[in-house]
Write a protein that holds these residues in place. Structure first.
Motif, PDB file in Angstrom:
ATOM      1  N   VAL A   1      13.399  -4.354   6.158  1.00 45.16           N
ATOM      2  CA  VAL A   1      14.321  -3.432   5.503  1.00 45.16           C
ATOM      3  C   VAL A   1      13.653  -2.066   5.463  1.00 45.16           C
ATOM      4  CG1 VAL A   1      15.609  -2.868   3.422  1.00 45.16           C
ATOM      5  CG2 VAL A   1      15.320  -5.272   4.095  1.00 45.16           C
ATOM      6  N   ASP A   2      14.262  -1.098   6.132  1.00 49.09           N
ATOM      7  CA  ASP A   2      13.718   0.259   6.195  1.00 49.09           C
ATOM      8  C   ASP A   2      14.512   1.150   5.240  1.00 49.09           C
ATOM      9  OD1 ASP A   2      11.831   2.056   7.273  1.00 49.09           O
ATOM     10  OD2 ASP A   2      13.307   2.855   8.681  1.00 49.09           O
ATOM     11  N   LEU A   3      13.800   1.805   4.316  1.00 49.11           N
ATOM     12  CA  LEU A   3      14.430   2.627   3.277  1.00 49.11           C
ATOM     13  C   LEU A   3      14.065   4.096   3.463  1.00 49.11           C
ATOM     14  CD1 LEU A   3      13.782   0.495   0.050  1.00 49.11           C
ATOM     15  CD2 LEU A   3      16.003   0.987   1.061  1.00 49.11           C
ATOM     16  N   PRO A   4      14.963   4.905   4.005  1.00 52.34           N
ATOM     17  CA  PRO A   4      14.691   6.346   4.077  1.00 52.34           C
ATOM     18  C   PRO A   4      14.455   6.914   2.673  1.00 52.34           C
ATOM     19  CG  PRO A   4      16.559   5.761   5.457  1.00 52.34           C
ATOM     20  CD  PRO A   4      16.244   4.546   4.641  1.00 52.34           C
ATOM     21  N   LYS A   5      13.679   7.960   2.605  1.00 55.17           N
ATOM     22  CA  LYS A   5      13.259   8.479   1.300  1.00 55.17           C
ATOM     23  C   LYS A   5      14.433   8.990   0.474  1.00 55.17           C
ATOM     24  CE  LYS A   5       9.500  11.117  -0.782  1.00 55.17           C
ATOM     25  NZ  LYS A   5       8.308  11.978  -0.525  1.00 55.17           N
ATOM     26  N   ASP A   6      15.429   9.603   1.123  1.00 54.01           N
ATOM     27  CA  ASP A   6      16.561  10.103   0.358  1.00 54.01           C
ATOM     28  C   ASP A   6      17.403   8.966  -0.215  1.00 54.01           C
ATOM     29  OD1 ASP A   6      17.168   9.611   3.085  1.00 54.01           O
ATOM     30  OD2 ASP A   6      19.043  10.712   2.920  1.00 54.01           O
ATOM     31  N   ILE A   7      17.365   7.801   0.414  1.00 51.94           N
ATOM     32  CA  ILE A   7      18.067   6.634  -0.129  1.00 51.94           C
ATOM     33  C   ILE A   7      17.315   6.102  -1.350  1.00 51.94           C
ATOM     34  CG2 ILE A   7      18.928   4.320   0.393  1.00 51.94           C
ATOM     35  CD1 ILE A   7      20.289   6.710   1.892  1.00 51.94           C
ATOM     36  N   GLN A   8      16.004   6.194  -1.331  1.00 50.12           N
ATOM     37  CA  GLN A   8      15.216   5.749  -2.484  1.00 50.12           C
ATOM     38  C   GLN A   8      15.457   6.625  -3.711  1.00 50.12           C
ATOM     39  OE1 GLN A   8      10.984   5.111  -1.488  1.00 50.12           O
ATOM     40  NE2 GLN A   8      11.587   5.194   0.665  1.00 50.12           N
ATOM     41  N   VAL A   9      15.572   7.929  -3.510  1.00 48.96           N
ATOM     42  CA  VAL A   9      15.727   8.838  -4.658  1.00 48.96           C
ATOM     43  C   VAL A   9      17.192   9.059  -5.008  1.00 48.96           C
ATOM     44  CG1 VAL A   9      13.554   9.989  -4.157  1.00 48.96           C
ATOM     45  CG2 VAL A   9      15.676  10.922  -3.218  1.00 48.96           C
ATOM     46  N   GLY A  10      18.097   8.799  -4.070  1.00 56.34           N
ATOM     47  CA  GLY A  10      19.517   8.973  -4.346  1.00 56.34           C
ATOM     48  C   GLY A  10      19.992   7.994  -5.401  1.00 56.34           C
ATOM     49  N   THR A  11      20.961   8.433  -6.213  1.00 57.11           N
ATOM     50  CA  THR A  11      21.436   7.604  -7.316  1.00 57.11           C
ATOM     51  C   THR A  11      22.864   7.136  -7.073  1.00 57.11           C
ATOM     52  OG1 THR A  11      22.176   9.539  -8.557  1.00 57.11           O
ATOM     53  CG2 THR A  11      19.939   8.730  -8.985  1.00 57.11           C
TER      54      THR A  11
ATOM     55  N   TYR B   1       0.872  -1.176   0.000  1.00 56.82           N
ATOM     56  CA  TYR B   1       0.000   0.000   0.000  1.00 56.82           C
ATOM     57  C   TYR B   1       0.908   1.224   0.000  1.00 56.82           C
ATOM     58  CZ  TYR B   1      -4.480   2.326   0.974  1.00 56.82           C
ATOM     59  OH  TYR B   1      -5.634   3.066   0.885  1.00 56.82           O
ATOM     60  N   PRO B   2       0.724   2.150  -0.968  1.00 54.12           N
ATOM     61  CA  PRO B   2       1.667   3.262  -1.095  1.00 54.12           C
ATOM     62  C   PRO B   2       1.416   4.376  -0.088  1.00 54.12           C
ATOM     63  CG  PRO B   2      -0.022   3.431  -2.773  1.00 54.12           C
ATOM     64  CD  PRO B   2      -0.287   2.149  -2.026  1.00 54.12           C
ATOM     65  N   GLY B   3       2.366   5.283  -0.027  1.00 53.43           N
ATOM     66  CA  GLY B   3       2.271   6.468   0.808  1.00 53.43           C
ATOM     67  C   GLY B   3       3.468   7.356   0.546  1.00 53.43           C
ATOM     68  N   GLY B   4       3.501   8.495   1.190  1.00 59.03           N
ATOM     69  CA  GLY B   4       4.505   9.490   0.871  1.00 59.03           C
ATOM     70  C   GLY B   4       5.928   9.015   0.981  1.00 59.03           C
ATOM     71  N   ALA B   5       6.273   8.312   2.058  1.00 58.01           N
ATOM     72  CA  ALA B   5       7.664   7.961   2.307  1.00 58.01           C
ATOM     73  C   ALA B   5       8.161   6.799   1.457  1.00 58.01           C
ATOM     74  CB  ALA B   5       7.869   7.646   3.787  1.00 58.01           C
ATOM     75  N   ILE B   6       7.268   6.125   0.751  1.00 55.53           N
ATOM     76  CA  ILE B   6       7.703   5.031  -0.114  1.00 55.53           C
ATOM     77  C   ILE B   6       7.304   5.283  -1.572  1.00 55.53           C
ATOM     78  CG2 ILE B   6       5.665   3.513   0.047  1.00 55.53           C
ATOM     79  CD1 ILE B   6       7.726   1.177   0.491  1.00 55.53           C
ATOM     80  N   MET B   7       6.882   6.510  -1.853  1.00 55.38           N
ATOM     81  CA  MET B   7       6.413   6.847  -3.192  1.00 55.38           C
ATOM     82  C   MET B   7       7.465   6.631  -4.280  1.00 55.38           C
ATOM     83  SD  MET B   7       4.063  10.120  -4.186  1.00 55.38           S
ATOM     84  CE  MET B   7       3.200   9.976  -2.614  1.00 55.38           C
ATOM     85  N   PRO B   8       8.744   6.908  -4.038  1.00 57.07           N
ATOM     86  CA  PRO B   8       9.738   6.627  -5.085  1.00 57.07           C
ATOM     87  C   PRO B   8       9.793   5.156  -5.492  1.00 57.07           C
ATOM     88  CG  PRO B   8      10.655   8.129  -3.472  1.00 57.07           C
ATOM     89  CD  PRO B   8       9.357   7.638  -2.901  1.00 57.07           C
TER      90      PRO B   8
ATOM     91  N   THR C   1      16.969  10.629   5.868  1.00 56.67           N
ATOM     92  CA  THR C   1      17.885  10.368   6.977  1.00 56.67           C
ATOM     93  C   THR C   1      18.131  11.611   7.826  1.00 56.67           C
ATOM     94  OG1 THR C   1      19.732  10.699   5.438  1.00 56.67           O
ATOM     95  CG2 THR C   1      19.059   8.437   5.873  1.00 56.67           C
ATOM     96  N   HIS C   2      18.166  12.794   7.203  1.00 56.91           N
ATOM     97  CA  HIS C   2      18.443  13.995   7.996  1.00 56.91           C
ATOM     98  C   HIS C   2      17.259  14.395   8.874  1.00 56.91           C
ATOM     99  CE1 HIS C   2      16.295  15.827   4.557  1.00 56.91           C
ATOM    100  NE2 HIS C   2      16.007  16.816   5.381  1.00 56.91           N
ATOM    101  N   LEU C   3      16.072  13.771   8.636  1.00 54.29           N
ATOM    102  CA  LEU C   3      14.899  14.050   9.456  1.00 54.29           C
ATOM    103  C   LEU C   3      14.664  12.981  10.527  1.00 54.29           C
ATOM    104  CD1 LEU C   3      12.345  15.232   6.732  1.00 54.29           C
ATOM    105  CD2 LEU C   3      13.526  16.652   8.430  1.00 54.29           C
ATOM    106  N   MET C   4      15.384  11.884  10.428  1.00 52.28           N
ATOM    107  CA  MET C   4      15.166  10.793  11.383  1.00 52.28           C
ATOM    108  C   MET C   4      15.555  11.259  12.788  1.00 52.28           C
ATOM    109  SD  MET C   4      16.424   7.552   9.042  1.00 52.28           S
ATOM    110  CE  MET C   4      15.784   6.260  10.096  1.00 52.28           C
ATOM    111  N   GLY C   5      14.666  11.030  13.727  1.00 50.34           N
ATOM    112  CA  GLY C   5      14.887  11.457  15.104  1.00 50.34           C
ATOM    113  C   GLY C   5      14.364  12.845  15.418  1.00 50.34           C
ATOM    114  N   THR C   6      13.648  13.444  14.457  1.00 48.15           N
ATOM    115  CA  THR C   6      13.127  14.804  14.682  1.00 48.15           C
ATOM    116  C   THR C   6      11.619  14.823  14.879  1.00 48.15           C
ATOM    117  OG1 THR C   6      12.738  15.287  12.329  1.00 48.15           O
ATOM    118  CG2 THR C   6      14.967  15.679  13.181  1.00 48.15           C
TER     119      THR C   6
END
Length: 574
Positions: free
Chosen positions: A171-181, A38-45, A117-122
């Motif tokens: 397996v947890d994938l932060p959004k910047d890791i999904q979009v990073g190349t 089921y999709p959502g913002g943090a896994i949209m990529p 990742t820069h938002l994790m813990g905030t």
């Protein structure tokens, strides 16, 4: 390059790809047929990369449904089930399904999106530490920190999920890791690790079997997981030793096989429980001495020595001391034991005759009085009508125990249920996953009116994909198993079990676009089963049953398995 990705490097000069693209490509390379999610913002990529990516995605209507469907897909195929969800509530909605897979040792890879990742813990929007939350519920978990690590992490996740004693991983994938190349492409290769056979322990087991007068095979769910079903059947057939099964092992030995005495435990057969209590040797294959199987542990199999085969050393001596523990590959262990004892002259003929005669004498009867539908008879007839292609995806409650007692199973993949966790709501999404895994089989979800309401939204998923799942909904307008315990052990104080305000389930199913009909009389059963199995698409048979009907036999809490309560309508016959 992170530590996990250092295992092997390939195609270092490949064109840049995002972490999300690498995820989808890795799933495809690993042979993943279907992903539930089921999709959502943090896994949209990831969902963007799924389009045209070669991996079929099934959109469920609740993330719990995704986890249960992936679980059943794994049980039905022996492959690793895969589910995915977004961060926050999407991830937490997977938790019950993850726990279910952990309790029953089901290989499953759960992929969650998370905030960058820069938002994790905030305390960012929909952020949650899903790794921390699920730590007790998984074999292992990862937070990916570099897009280049994605293939290696996913490959390792699949290896961990299916190796040794299987189970779920996260397996947890932060959004910047999904979009990073990345232009790098790292794989992870682990040699196959096969636990060695303990030859000395098996030699000791052989001596105990040769000396036993009343040996009994105690089959657990580990047999199926180990791919040891044929080895087990060969051992049972060649030695003639009678057998009993746990709930999760039903079908490992065909339920109509000579010498099979049925399920043991709280709702086990009289023949199975009495054989356990009378045996002088338990040969335990891949079972964990669960409390629902043993009853009062201190009085369980009081005369028996124990030979315990298991791949997980943590299960040895955890609840019952083993005279001979055999830790290692179960299939190889059973095969060696068979070679050692199959030609032996076991002096157990009187025991075989005694135990099998007891099974015949106490076989279930289906001539209950009355004109209403008798659920055990309906389920027995259903499994026979479906034949060897029958697969039951069962919810939790009275109907679950009736399925276990009265349905015939040709193989363990034919009986799918939430065993260790006992999670209501499992049946409908599990049926979805099983039918997608085995489209040619007669896959039937058996549910109760309480369980069915918990994931009823997955009727929409059946309709969307044209999944021809059949549903038997046994409706007693109550939480039947809780009501039964309140009747027997709480002085008939019926607290919060009344479901008489249920909706019209036929109308509800039809509103979802699913064929449905209702039966409430015994003479409608055969025709209803024929209509259900012949339906070209998804179909629901709503079955009204007596709210006062109980599951028998029953071992009361705190009693040993010989102290069973029985149906007084068949006094002396069950």
């Amino acid at each position: 390059m992170s530590a996990v990705a250092t295992a092997i490097s390939a195609n270092a000069a490949a064109a840049p790809r995002s972490g999300a693209q690498l995820l989808v490509q890795t799933l495809d390379r690993l042979g993943v047929d279907v992903v539930f999610g089921y999709p959502g913002g943090a896994i949209m990529p990831v969902y963007d990369a799924l389009t045209g990516g070669g991996v079929k995605h099934i959109l469920v209507r609740h993330e719990q449904g995704a986890a249960f469907a992936a679980d059943a897909y794994a049980r039905a195929t022996g492959k690793v089930g895969v589910c995915m969800a977004t961060s926050g509530p999407g991830a937490t909605n997977l938790i019950t399904g993850i726990a279910n897979a952990m309790m029953d040792s089901i290989p499953m890879v759960c992929i969650t999106g998370n905030v960058a990742t820069h938002l994790m813990g905030t305390d960012a929007f929909q952020e949650i530490d899903i790794l921390g939350v699920t730590l007790p519920l998984v074999k292992h978990s990862w937070v990916v920190r570099d897009p280049a690590d994605v293939p290696a992490v996913i490959e390792e996740a699949f290896h961990v999920a299916r190796s040794g004693r299987p189970g779920p991983v996260l397996v947890d994938l932060p959004k910047d890791i999904q979009v990073g190349t990345t232009s790098e492409d790292f794989g992870f290769h682990i040699p196959n690790e096969i636990a060695p056979v303990d030859h000395a322990a098996i030699a000791e087991a052989e001596q105990l079997i040769r000396a036993a007068e009343r040996p009994l095979i105690y089959v657990g769910g580990g047999v199926k997981i180990a791919g040891a079903v044929e080895a087990l059947r060969d051992f049972a057939e060649r030695t003639g030793i009678p057998s009993v099964s746990t709930l999760n092992a039903l079908g490992s030995i065909r339920t109509d096989a000579p010498g099979f005495l049925g399920m043991l435990g709280m709702h086990g057969t009289k023949a199975a429980n009495e054989a356990v209590q009378e045996s002088d040797l338990l040969i335990v294959f891949g079972a964990r001495f669960d409390d629902r199987a043993t009853g009062k542990l201190a009085e369980f199999a009081p005369h028996a020595k124990v030979v315990h085969f298991d791949i997980d050393p943590a299960e040895i001596n955890k609840l019952r001391n083993a005279h001979v523990p055999v830790v290692g590959d179960l299939k190889a262990g059973i095969e060696e034991l068979t070679r050692r004892v199959a030609t032996a002259s076991l002096a157990i003929d009187p025991w075989i005759i005694r135990s099998t005669s007891n099974a015949k004498r106490n076989a279930f009867r289906y001539d209950a009085p009355g004109e209403g539908v008798y659920a055990p008879a309906l389920l027995n007839e259903l499994s026979k009508a479906a034949g060897d292609s029958f697969v039951a995806a069962c919810d939790v409650g009275q109907h679950q125990m009736w399925v276990a007692q009265h349905c015939e199973f040709a193989r363990p993949e034919a009986h799918l249920t939430s065993g260790g966790l006992g999670a209501m709501g499992y049946g409908l999404p599990a049926g979805l996953g099983a039918k997608l895994a085995r489209p040619d089989a007669h896959v039937v979800t058996v549910s109760g009116d309480g369980s069915f309401m918990m994931n009823i939204q997955e009727l929409a998923t059946l309709r969307r994909y044209g999944v021809a799942l059949k549903i038997v909904l046994l409706d007693n307008s109550s939480l039947g198993l809780v009501r039964q315990w309140q009747e027997l052990f709480f002085a008939e104080n019926y607290s919060e079990v009344d479901l008489s305000d249920n909706p019209d389930f036929v109308a509800v199913a039809q509103a979802f676009g699913v064929e449905a009909f209702m039966i409430n009389q015994r003479d409608q059963v055969s025709g209803g089963i024929a209509r259900l199995l012949a339906a070209p698409g998804p179909c629901l048979m709503h079955v009204l049953i007596d709210p006062k009907e109980n599951v028998w036999p029953l071992v009361p809490p705190g009693k040993n398995n010989a102290e069973m309560l029985h149906d007084t309508r068949f006094e002396g016959d069950m």
